[in-house]
Design a protein around this motif. Sequence first.
Motif, PDB file in Angstrom:
ATOM      1  N   LEU A 140     -41.731 -34.831  19.723  1.00  0.00           N
ATOM      2  CA  LEU A 140     -40.425 -35.307  19.268  1.00  0.00           C
ATOM      3  C   LEU A 140     -39.781 -36.195  20.335  1.00  0.00           C
ATOM      4  O   LEU A 140     -39.215 -37.249  20.024  1.00  0.00           O
ATOM      5  CB  LEU A 140     -39.508 -34.131  18.933  1.00  0.00           C
ATOM      6  CG  LEU A 140     -39.938 -33.256  17.758  1.00  0.00           C
ATOM      7  CD1 LEU A 140     -39.035 -32.036  17.647  1.00  0.00           C
ATOM      8  CD2 LEU A 140     -39.978 -34.040  16.458  1.00  0.00           C
ATOM      9  N   GLN A 141     -39.883 -35.786  21.597  1.00  0.00           N
ATOM     10  CA  GLN A 141     -39.315 -36.573  22.688  1.00  0.00           C
ATOM     11  C   GLN A 141     -40.013 -37.929  22.805  1.00  0.00           C
ATOM     12  O   GLN A 141     -39.378 -38.942  23.094  1.00  0.00           O
ATOM     13  CB  GLN A 141     -39.418 -35.808  24.003  1.00  0.00           C
ATOM     14  CG  GLN A 141     -38.755 -36.517  25.164  1.00  0.00           C
ATOM     15  CD  GLN A 141     -38.790 -35.699  26.443  1.00  0.00           C
ATOM     16  OE1 GLN A 141     -39.832 -35.167  26.816  1.00  0.00           O
ATOM     17  NE2 GLN A 141     -37.651 -35.600  27.101  1.00  0.00           N
ATOM     18  N   HIS A 142     -41.311 -37.952  22.552  1.00  0.00           N
ATOM     19  CA  HIS A 142     -42.053 -39.215  22.594  1.00  0.00           C
ATOM     20  C   HIS A 142     -41.548 -40.190  21.526  1.00  0.00           C
ATOM     21  O   HIS A 142     -41.426 -41.382  21.774  1.00  0.00           O
ATOM     22  CB  HIS A 142     -43.548 -38.945  22.395  1.00  0.00           C
ATOM     23  CG  HIS A 142     -44.369 -40.177  22.264  1.00  0.00           C
ATOM     24  ND1 HIS A 142     -44.753 -40.931  23.352  1.00  0.00           N
ATOM     25  CD2 HIS A 142     -44.859 -40.812  21.168  1.00  0.00           C
ATOM     26  CE1 HIS A 142     -45.451 -41.964  22.928  1.00  0.00           C
ATOM     27  NE2 HIS A 142     -45.538 -41.919  21.616  1.00  0.00           N
ATOM     28  N   VAL A 143     -41.243 -39.666  20.346  1.00  0.00           N
ATOM     29  CA  VAL A 143     -40.792 -40.502  19.229  1.00  0.00           C
ATOM     30  C   VAL A 143     -39.341 -40.934  19.431  1.00  0.00           C
ATOM     31  O   VAL A 143     -38.971 -42.073  19.141  1.00  0.00           O
ATOM     32  CB  VAL A 143     -40.954 -39.757  17.887  1.00  0.00           C
ATOM     33  CG1 VAL A 143     -40.366 -40.563  16.734  1.00  0.00           C
ATOM     34  CG2 VAL A 143     -42.423 -39.437  17.627  1.00  0.00           C
ATOM     35  N   ASP A 144     -38.498 -40.023  19.933  1.00  0.00           N
ATOM     36  CA  ASP A 144     -37.071 -40.301  20.065  1.00  0.00           C
ATOM     37  C   ASP A 144     -36.555 -39.526  21.277  1.00  0.00           C
ATOM     38  O   ASP A 144     -36.559 -38.291  21.272  1.00  0.00           O
ATOM     39  CB  ASP A 144     -36.348 -39.856  18.796  1.00  0.00           C
ATOM     40  CG  ASP A 144     -34.868 -40.181  18.775  1.00  0.00           C
ATOM     41  OD1 ASP A 144     -34.257 -40.326  19.861  1.00  0.00           O
ATOM     42  OD2 ASP A 144     -34.307 -40.267  17.673  1.00  0.00           O
ATOM     43  N   ASP A 167     -35.212 -33.303  23.619  1.00  0.00           N
ATOM     44  CA  ASP A 167     -35.444 -32.974  25.014  1.00  0.00           C
ATOM     45  C   ASP A 167     -35.695 -31.480  25.173  1.00  0.00           C
ATOM     46  O   ASP A 167     -36.018 -30.785  24.210  1.00  0.00           O
ATOM     47  CB  ASP A 167     -34.255 -33.437  25.863  1.00  0.00           C
ATOM     48  CG  ASP A 167     -32.923 -32.827  25.406  1.00  0.00           C
ATOM     49  OD1 ASP A 167     -32.921 -31.887  24.580  1.00  0.00           O
ATOM     50  OD2 ASP A 167     -31.875 -33.288  25.887  1.00  0.00           O
ATOM     51  N   PHE A 168     -35.509 -30.989  26.395  1.00  0.00           N
ATOM     52  CA  PHE A 168     -35.709 -29.577  26.687  1.00  0.00           C
ATOM     53  C   PHE A 168     -34.848 -28.695  25.778  1.00  0.00           C
ATOM     54  O   PHE A 168     -35.305 -27.659  25.292  1.00  0.00           O
ATOM     55  CB  PHE A 168     -35.373 -29.313  28.167  1.00  0.00           C
ATOM     56  CG  PHE A 168     -35.428 -27.864  28.540  1.00  0.00           C
ATOM     57  CD1 PHE A 168     -36.633 -27.220  28.738  1.00  0.00           C
ATOM     58  CD2 PHE A 168     -34.251 -27.141  28.706  1.00  0.00           C
ATOM     59  CE1 PHE A 168     -36.684 -25.880  29.085  1.00  0.00           C
ATOM     60  CE2 PHE A 168     -34.287 -25.798  29.061  1.00  0.00           C
ATOM     61  CZ  PHE A 168     -35.509 -25.168  29.248  1.00  0.00           C
ATOM     62  N   ASP A 169     -33.599 -29.103  25.543  1.00  0.00           N
ATOM     63  CA  ASP A 169     -32.729 -28.310  24.668  1.00  0.00           C
ATOM     64  C   ASP A 169     -33.245 -28.286  23.234  1.00  0.00           C
ATOM     65  O   ASP A 169     -33.028 -27.301  22.524  1.00  0.00           O
ATOM     66  CB  ASP A 169     -31.289 -28.821  24.727  1.00  0.00           C
ATOM     67  CG  ASP A 169     -30.621 -28.467  26.056  1.00  0.00           C
ATOM     68  OD1 ASP A 169     -30.966 -27.421  26.631  1.00  0.00           O
ATOM     69  OD2 ASP A 169     -29.765 -29.252  26.509  1.00  0.00           O
ATOM     70  N   THR A 170     -33.923 -29.340  22.818  1.00  0.00           N
ATOM     71  CA  THR A 170     -34.575 -29.326  21.500  1.00  0.00           C
ATOM     72  C   THR A 170     -35.574 -28.180  21.459  1.00  0.00           C
ATOM     73  O   THR A 170     -35.593 -27.400  20.505  1.00  0.00           O
ATOM     74  CB  THR A 170     -35.284 -30.667  21.231  1.00  0.00           C
ATOM     75  OG1 THR A 170     -34.333 -31.732  21.303  1.00  0.00           O
ATOM     76  CG2 THR A 170     -35.971 -30.657  19.871  1.00  0.00           C
ATOM     77  N   ASN A 219     -33.983 -24.833  21.131  1.00  0.00           N
ATOM     78  CA  ASN A 219     -33.341 -24.577  19.843  1.00  0.00           C
ATOM     79  C   ASN A 219     -34.285 -24.616  18.657  1.00  0.00           C
ATOM     80  O   ASN A 219     -33.833 -24.495  17.517  1.00  0.00           O
ATOM     81  CB  ASN A 219     -32.185 -25.564  19.644  1.00  0.00           C
ATOM     82  CG  ASN A 219     -31.071 -25.293  20.627  1.00  0.00           C
ATOM     83  OD1 ASN A 219     -30.573 -24.180  20.731  1.00  0.00           O
ATOM     84  ND2 ASN A 219     -30.693 -26.311  21.383  1.00  0.00           N
ATOM     85  N   LEU A 220     -35.578 -24.767  18.912  1.00  0.00           N
ATOM     86  CA  LEU A 220     -36.532 -24.708  17.805  1.00  0.00           C
ATOM     87  C   LEU A 220     -36.548 -23.291  17.236  1.00  0.00           C
ATOM     88  O   LEU A 220     -36.404 -22.313  17.965  1.00  0.00           O
ATOM     89  CB  LEU A 220     -37.945 -25.060  18.276  1.00  0.00           C
ATOM     90  CG  LEU A 220     -38.236 -26.515  18.604  1.00  0.00           C
ATOM     91  CD1 LEU A 220     -39.649 -26.637  19.184  1.00  0.00           C
ATOM     92  CD2 LEU A 220     -38.083 -27.396  17.384  1.00  0.00           C
ATOM     93  N   SER A 221     -36.727 -23.210  15.947  1.00  0.00           N
ATOM     94  CA  SER A 221     -36.870 -21.895  15.319  1.00  0.00           C
ATOM     95  C   SER A 221     -38.336 -21.667  14.973  1.00  0.00           C
ATOM     96  O   SER A 221     -39.155 -22.564  15.045  1.00  0.00           O
ATOM     97  CB  SER A 221     -35.999 -21.811  14.059  1.00  0.00           C
ATOM     98  OG  SER A 221     -36.400 -22.774  13.102  1.00  0.00           O
ATOM     99  N   ASN A 222     -38.646 -20.447  14.639  1.00  0.00           N
ATOM    100  CA  ASN A 222     -39.979 -20.102  14.131  1.00  0.00           C
ATOM    101  C   ASN A 222     -39.809 -19.727  12.674  1.00  0.00           C
ATOM    102  O   ASN A 222     -39.174 -18.725  12.396  1.00  0.00           O
ATOM    103  CB  ASN A 222     -40.572 -18.894  14.861  1.00  0.00           C
ATOM    104  CG  ASN A 222     -40.962 -19.171  16.275  1.00  0.00           C
ATOM    105  OD1 ASN A 222     -40.177 -18.940  17.174  1.00  0.00           O
ATOM    106  ND2 ASN A 222     -42.159 -19.671  16.485  1.00  0.00           N
ATOM    107  N   PRO A 223     -40.292 -20.504  11.744  1.00  0.00           N
ATOM    108  CA  PRO A 223     -40.885 -21.832  11.904  1.00  0.00           C
ATOM    109  C   PRO A 223     -39.793 -22.898  11.971  1.00  0.00           C
ATOM    110  O   PRO A 223     -38.607 -22.599  11.831  1.00  0.00           O
ATOM    111  CB  PRO A 223     -41.699 -21.981  10.628  1.00  0.00           C
ATOM    112  CG  PRO A 223     -40.910 -21.226   9.601  1.00  0.00           C
ATOM    113  CD  PRO A 223     -40.333 -20.056  10.354  1.00  0.00           C
TER     114      PRO A 223
END
Length: 183
Positions: free
Chosen positions: A141-145, A149-152, A155-159
């Motif tokens: 995701l960081q590569h695309v936009d 970042d780290f906070d992304t 804050n990711l959920s499963n799934p």
Amino acid sequence: MSTFYLIRHCSATGQEPDAPLTEAGEQQALALADFFRDIPVDRIISSDYTRATASIAPLATSKQLTIETNPKLRERILSLEPRDDWFELLRHSFTDTSFRLPGAESGQDATDRILSVIEPLDDINGTTVLVTHGNLLALLLQHVDNRYDFDTWRNLSNPDVYRLDIVDNSWSVERVWSVPTCG
């Protein structure tokens, strides 16, 4: 146009390659299949870890597709040894993508690895589901936009599900679904 749905696996019992889904994770896998009910899917490629393939198995069954496994979609190896400071090391690796502990992968190494799965498919019209792990997903995701970042990652959920569209070599990504809160 190529469309990729990037999925972080459902809740699992641990980090080991053979860690199964939790009971909640099994329900999340069914919810994922329901989310994709009206979305055409041409191909499913997953990390070969149990938690990743189990996360997408209900969707594969409902779409009558085979799950292709690819070890390049495995989680990033931040360190070969358990470390008390892993959280800060991971944070640092998002700002210095060349940072690497001995024998492990830099953020750039891991990003290149997942790109090696996507790039050969980016000129094929259709929809591909990729199932992977949190750190690898956040690095992509960081590569695309670079807003991601780290906070992304934190804050990711499963799934979690992001849609990546590639049109004429232009990449765009957006979050399209995350685990519903229970309660």
